[in-house]
Design an enzyme around this catalytic site. Structure first.
Site, PDB file in Angstrom:
ATOM      1  N   ASP A  13       6.568  39.230  -6.136  1.00 20.70           N
ATOM      2  CA  ASP A  13       5.608  39.372  -7.247  1.00 20.70           C
ATOM      3  C   ASP A  13       6.279  39.318  -8.615  1.00 20.70           C
ATOM      4  O   ASP A  13       5.823  39.973  -9.556  1.00 20.70           O
ATOM      5  CB  ASP A  13       4.803  40.688  -7.122  1.00 20.70           C
ATOM      6  CG  ASP A  13       4.156  40.821  -5.764  1.00 20.70           C
ATOM      7  OD1 ASP A  13       3.587  39.832  -5.289  1.00 20.70           O
ATOM      8  OD2 ASP A  13       4.249  41.905  -5.162  1.00 20.70           O
ATOM      9  N   GLU A  14       7.341  38.542  -8.738  1.00 23.02           N
ATOM     10  CA  GLU A  14       8.036  38.460 -10.020  1.00 23.02           C
ATOM     11  C   GLU A  14       7.410  37.446 -10.970  1.00 23.02           C
ATOM     12  O   GLU A  14       7.979  37.131 -12.016  1.00 23.02           O
ATOM     13  CB  GLU A  14       9.523  38.089  -9.810  1.00 23.02           C
ATOM     14  CG  GLU A  14      10.349  39.080  -9.025  1.00 23.02           C
ATOM     15  CD  GLU A  14      10.312  38.793  -7.534  1.00 23.02           C
ATOM     16  OE1 GLU A  14       9.531  37.917  -7.115  1.00 23.02           O
ATOM     17  OE2 GLU A  14      11.073  39.448  -6.785  1.00 23.02           O
ATOM     18  N   LYS A  16       6.900  34.273 -10.076  1.00 20.82           N
ATOM     19  CA  LYS A  16       7.628  33.013  -9.830  1.00 20.82           C
ATOM     20  C   LYS A  16       6.734  31.807 -10.080  1.00 20.82           C
ATOM     21  O   LYS A  16       7.172  30.798 -10.606  1.00 20.82           O
ATOM     22  CB  LYS A  16       8.088  32.923  -8.368  1.00 20.82           C
ATOM     23  CG  LYS A  16       9.044  33.975  -7.944  1.00 20.82           C
ATOM     24  CD  LYS A  16       9.312  33.874  -6.460  1.00 20.82           C
ATOM     25  CE  LYS A  16       8.239  34.448  -5.577  1.00 20.82           C
ATOM     26  NZ  LYS A  16       8.048  35.884  -5.614  1.00 20.82           N
ATOM     27  N   LYS A  18       4.372  31.298 -12.086  1.00 17.00           N
ATOM     28  CA  LYS A  18       4.242  30.946 -13.504  1.00 17.00           C
ATOM     29  C   LYS A  18       5.469  30.135 -13.953  1.00 17.00           C
ATOM     30  O   LYS A  18       5.348  29.167 -14.696  1.00 17.00           O
ATOM     31  CB  LYS A  18       4.078  32.243 -14.305  1.00 17.00           C
ATOM     32  CG  LYS A  18       4.697  32.274 -15.652  1.00 17.00           C
ATOM     33  CD  LYS A  18       3.700  31.993 -16.764  1.00 17.00           C
ATOM     34  CE  LYS A  18       4.395  31.555 -18.026  1.00 17.00           C
ATOM     35  NZ  LYS A  18       4.289  32.404 -19.156  1.00 17.00           N
ATOM     36  N   GLY A  40       1.291  35.312  -2.388  1.00 18.86           N
ATOM     37  CA  GLY A  40       0.116  35.079  -3.234  1.00 18.86           C
ATOM     38  C   GLY A  40       0.622  34.635  -4.587  1.00 18.86           C
ATOM     39  O   GLY A  40       1.082  35.448  -5.377  1.00 18.86           O
ATOM     40  N   HIS A  41       0.613  33.330  -4.825  1.00 15.92           N
ATOM     41  CA  HIS A  41       1.153  32.803  -6.084  1.00 15.92           C
ATOM     42  C   HIS A  41      -0.004  32.444  -7.012  1.00 15.92           C
ATOM     43  O   HIS A  41      -0.802  31.577  -6.701  1.00 15.92           O
ATOM     44  CB  HIS A  41       2.015  31.567  -5.803  1.00 15.92           C
ATOM     45  CG  HIS A  41       3.259  31.886  -5.034  1.00 15.92           C
ATOM     46  ND1 HIS A  41       4.045  30.948  -4.428  1.00 15.92           N
ATOM     47  CD2 HIS A  41       3.851  33.078  -4.780  1.00 15.92           C
ATOM     48  CE1 HIS A  41       5.069  31.537  -3.827  1.00 15.92           C
ATOM     49  NE2 HIS A  41       4.964  32.831  -4.027  1.00 15.92           N
ATOM     50  N   THR A  42      -0.054  33.121  -8.135  1.00 14.01           N
ATOM     51  CA  THR A  42      -1.182  32.908  -9.048  1.00 14.01           C
ATOM     52  C   THR A  42      -0.750  32.091 -10.254  1.00 14.01           C
ATOM     53  O   THR A  42       0.277  32.381 -10.870  1.00 14.01           O
ATOM     54  CB  THR A  42      -1.723  34.274  -9.544  1.00 14.01           C
ATOM     55  OG1 THR A  42      -1.939  35.088  -8.398  1.00 14.01           O
ATOM     56  CG2 THR A  42      -3.013  34.120 -10.317  1.00 14.01           C
ATOM     57  N   ARG A 143      11.342  31.983  21.362  1.00 12.39           N
ATOM     58  CA  ARG A 143      11.087  30.632  21.913  1.00 12.39           C
ATOM     59  C   ARG A 143       9.749  30.515  22.627  1.00 12.39           C
ATOM     60  O   ARG A 143       9.588  29.723  23.545  1.00 12.39           O
ATOM     61  CB  ARG A 143      12.256  30.188  22.811  1.00 12.39           C
ATOM     62  CG  ARG A 143      13.492  29.948  21.963  1.00 12.39           C
ATOM     63  CD  ARG A 143      14.745  30.138  22.710  1.00 12.39           C
ATOM     64  NE  ARG A 143      14.923  31.516  23.096  1.00 12.39           N
ATOM     65  CZ  ARG A 143      15.995  31.988  23.691  1.00 12.39           C
ATOM     66  NH1 ARG A 143      16.976  31.182  23.997  1.00 12.39           N
ATOM     67  NH2 ARG A 143      16.081  33.254  24.015  1.00 12.39           N
ATOM     68  N   GLN A 218       8.061  35.759  -1.716  1.00 10.24           N
ATOM     69  CA  GLN A 218       8.595  37.128  -1.641  1.00 10.24           C
ATOM     70  C   GLN A 218       9.838  37.234  -2.552  1.00 10.24           C
ATOM     71  O   GLN A 218       9.928  36.504  -3.525  1.00 10.24           O
ATOM     72  CB  GLN A 218       8.905  37.543  -0.198  1.00 10.24           C
ATOM     73  CG  GLN A 218       7.671  37.725   0.674  1.00 10.24           C
ATOM     74  CD  GLN A 218       7.136  36.428   1.258  1.00 10.24           C
ATOM     75  OE1 GLN A 218       7.878  35.635   1.801  1.00 10.24           O
ATOM     76  NE2 GLN A 218       5.849  36.213   1.152  1.00 10.24           N
ATOM     77  N   THR A 233      10.430  41.446   4.672  1.00 11.41           N
ATOM     78  CA  THR A 233       9.624  40.465   5.367  1.00 11.41           C
ATOM     79  C   THR A 233      10.493  39.839   6.466  1.00 11.41           C
ATOM     80  O   THR A 233      11.646  40.251   6.665  1.00 11.41           O
ATOM     81  CB  THR A 233       9.024  39.429   4.392  1.00 11.41           C
ATOM     82  OG1 THR A 233       8.040  38.652   5.092  1.00 11.41           O
ATOM     83  CG2 THR A 233      10.089  38.520   3.769  1.00 11.41           C
ATOM     84  N   GLY A 296      -4.569  43.017  -2.579  1.00 11.17           N
ATOM     85  CA  GLY A 296      -5.234  43.866  -3.574  1.00 11.17           C
ATOM     86  C   GLY A 296      -4.638  45.262  -3.674  1.00 11.17           C
ATOM     87  O   GLY A 296      -5.126  46.094  -4.432  1.00 11.17           O
ATOM     88  N   ASP A 327       5.810  41.166 -22.052  1.00 14.67           N
ATOM     89  CA  ASP A 327       4.688  41.637 -22.880  1.00 14.67           C
ATOM     90  C   ASP A 327       4.081  42.944 -22.343  1.00 14.67           C
ATOM     91  O   ASP A 327       3.535  43.735 -23.111  1.00 14.67           O
ATOM     92  CB  ASP A 327       3.595  40.560 -22.952  1.00 14.67           C
ATOM     93  CG  ASP A 327       3.162  40.097 -21.565  1.00 14.67           C
ATOM     94  OD1 ASP A 327       4.035  39.664 -20.792  1.00 14.67           O
ATOM     95  OD2 ASP A 327       1.961  40.203 -21.250  1.00 14.67           O
ATOM     96  N   SER A 407       8.954  35.189 -20.155  1.00 15.40           N
ATOM     97  CA  SER A 407       7.513  35.002 -20.096  1.00 15.40           C
ATOM     98  C   SER A 407       6.830  36.175 -20.790  1.00 15.40           C
ATOM     99  O   SER A 407       7.136  37.333 -20.512  1.00 15.40           O
ATOM    100  CB  SER A 407       7.077  34.906 -18.630  1.00 15.40           C
ATOM    101  OG  SER A 407       5.682  34.932 -18.564  1.00 15.40           O
TER     102      SER A 407
END
Ligand code: IMP
Length: 422
Positions: A13-14, A16, A18, A40-42, A143, A218, A233, A296, A327, A407
């Site tokens: 969740d860094e 990435k 963006k 989850g890449h937003t 396997r 991740q 993970t 969530g 920010d 950013s």
């Protein structure tokens, strides 16, 4: 010819995506090499929000081709839904998405196993996304996995499904088998055009001068071998995982850019030395909207941890770093950066490998000067308040890597590019 990896260097969740978005419009290929729909890449692009789970975010750029490498575990149900949703937003896939035939599948059984294990573990639970990621990787190592290419051979697939259920001592009635085979056949009819040997594709692309961007999922501290095991993970998230997860020789990775938040977050269980369980943490969580884009869940929040950051910079051989969400720290009245760990009266020289040790360390902090100004409109380093510039300098010095990007907001244009001082 060149390649660049953009890697999350803490617990995921860094932001990435963006950074990939900022760099991605020049990429000929954007490649996922590990993880699955747990990611989850937003991306916010021209007022539209896109959330990616398995599809590489490069699909947003017309000139980019996207690869899901054999190191990724694919949930064909959620992948199909994701592709359909993106198509509805006008995104073209034809001849642009390539899924490796060797990628293992995440099936509904894996999600049941994942949730079942989590519920059974009680206090020892990992806090997974319950997307079936761990069981799917375990099956690959055992396997018994079913791979994307198996979907092309119905009889073989039937045998493999029977084998898989037998392996897990799970009942598979004739009716259930029939309906599963039918569902998988329908999914494959829609996905088969994406099937490819992506190692060949990427090798040729690299030699022919393409720019290849690897999109990590991740973060390094969730790496199965080098992360905060067992609270990790099930894939290798570090730069070394790129060769394993794509088949591209290691020497074809030219550059690594590590992404760090200006503070720290973690979802799920496990030690987190700089965690803030107070009003400051709550304020950062609210200002940063720190809630998981896949589940969530509220994220745990803490101060920037330069001990962990220096460890992950080394593991990934980072050439440079990007600092995201600066920010969010505007108006945070007490700002600190962790500069060391104490275990009893001993100052540790390196990041602990044992969770018990990591859970007992006392962070040593450097107090930083807070700033109040809204910095989300700053387009250059010189526009930032001095306190924010000093904060970045501390990170750069402690992580010992040049900061290349900062950013200061969700949009692509809220990114400050820095000419390296080092
Ligand atoms: P799994 O990947 O679902 O097995 O979950 C294992 C651990 O990794 C849990 O602590 C999850 O919260 C964490 N995790 C998995 N994917 C992500 C991600 O995309 N961002 C942050 N944490 C993640």
């Amino acid at each position: 010819m060149s390649s660049l990896a953009v890697l999350g260097c803490m617990w995921g969740d860094e932001a990435k995506a963006k950074i990939v978005d900022y760099l991605g419009d020049k990429a000929d290929f954007v490649v996922r090499f590990q993880g699955g729909s747990n990611a989850g890449h937003t991306i916010h692009n021209q007022g539209q929000k896109y959330v990616f789970h398995s599809v590489p975010s490069g699909i947003l750029y017309k000139q980019s081709k996207c690869v899901i490498g054999p190191g990724v575990v694919i949930d064909p149900f959620s992948l199909k839904a994701e592709i359909d949703a993106l198509k509805k937003l006008g995104i073209a896939f034809e001849n642009r998405l390539f899924i490796d035939e060797r990628a293992p599948l995440v099936l509904p059984l894996h999600q049941i196993l994942d949730s079942g294990t989590e519920d059974k573990l009680g206090k020892q639970k990992i806090g997974t996304t319950r997307r079936g990621i761990g069981p799917a990787y375990s099956d690959l190592a055992s396997r018994v996995a079913i791979r994307f290419g198996d979907l092309a051979y119905p009889e073989w697939l039937e045998d493999r499904l029977l084998n898989l259920y037998k392996f897990h001592n799970e009942k598979l009635s004739a009716a259930k088998l029939k309906s599963l085979l039918k569902e998988l056949a329908e999914l494959y009819a829609d996905l088969k055009d994406f099937s490819a040997k992506t190692d060949e594709l990427l090798y040729e692309a690299y030699l022919s001068g393409a720019f290849i961007l690897f999109e990590g999922a991740q973060g390094t501290l969730l790496d199965i071998s080098f992360g905060t095991y067992p609270y990790v993970t099930s894939s290798n998230t570090i730069a070394g995982g790129i060769s394993i997860g794509t088949g591209l020789p290691p020497r074809m990775l030219d550059r690594t850019l590590g992404v760090y938040k200006a503070y720290s977050t973690r979802v799920g269980e496990g030690p987190f030395p700089t965690e803030l369980k107070n009003e400051i943490g709550d304020r950062i969580r609210t200002q940063g909207n720190e809630f998981g884009s896949t589940t969530g869940r509220p994220r745990r929040v803490g101060y920037f941890d330069a001990v962990a950051a220096a460890y992950t910079a080394r593991l990934n051989g980072l050439d440079a770093i990007a600092v995201s969400l600066l920010d969010v720290l505007s108006g945070i009245s007490e700002l600190k950066i962790c500069t060391g760990y104490w275990l009893g009266n001993k100052r540790l020289e390196s990041f602990p490998s044992h969770p018990l040790e990591l859970s007992k360390v006392e962070p040593e902090y450097l107090d930083c000067v807070p700033w109040d100004a809204d910095i989300s409109g700053c387009k250059s380093l010189s526009r930032l308040p001095k306190a924010a510039r000093d904060y970045l300098d501390v990170i750069q010095d402690l992580v010992d890597r040049p900061i290349e990007l900062v950013s200061v907001g969700k949009d692509r244009n809220q990114t400050i590019k820095i000419k390296s001082k080092k």
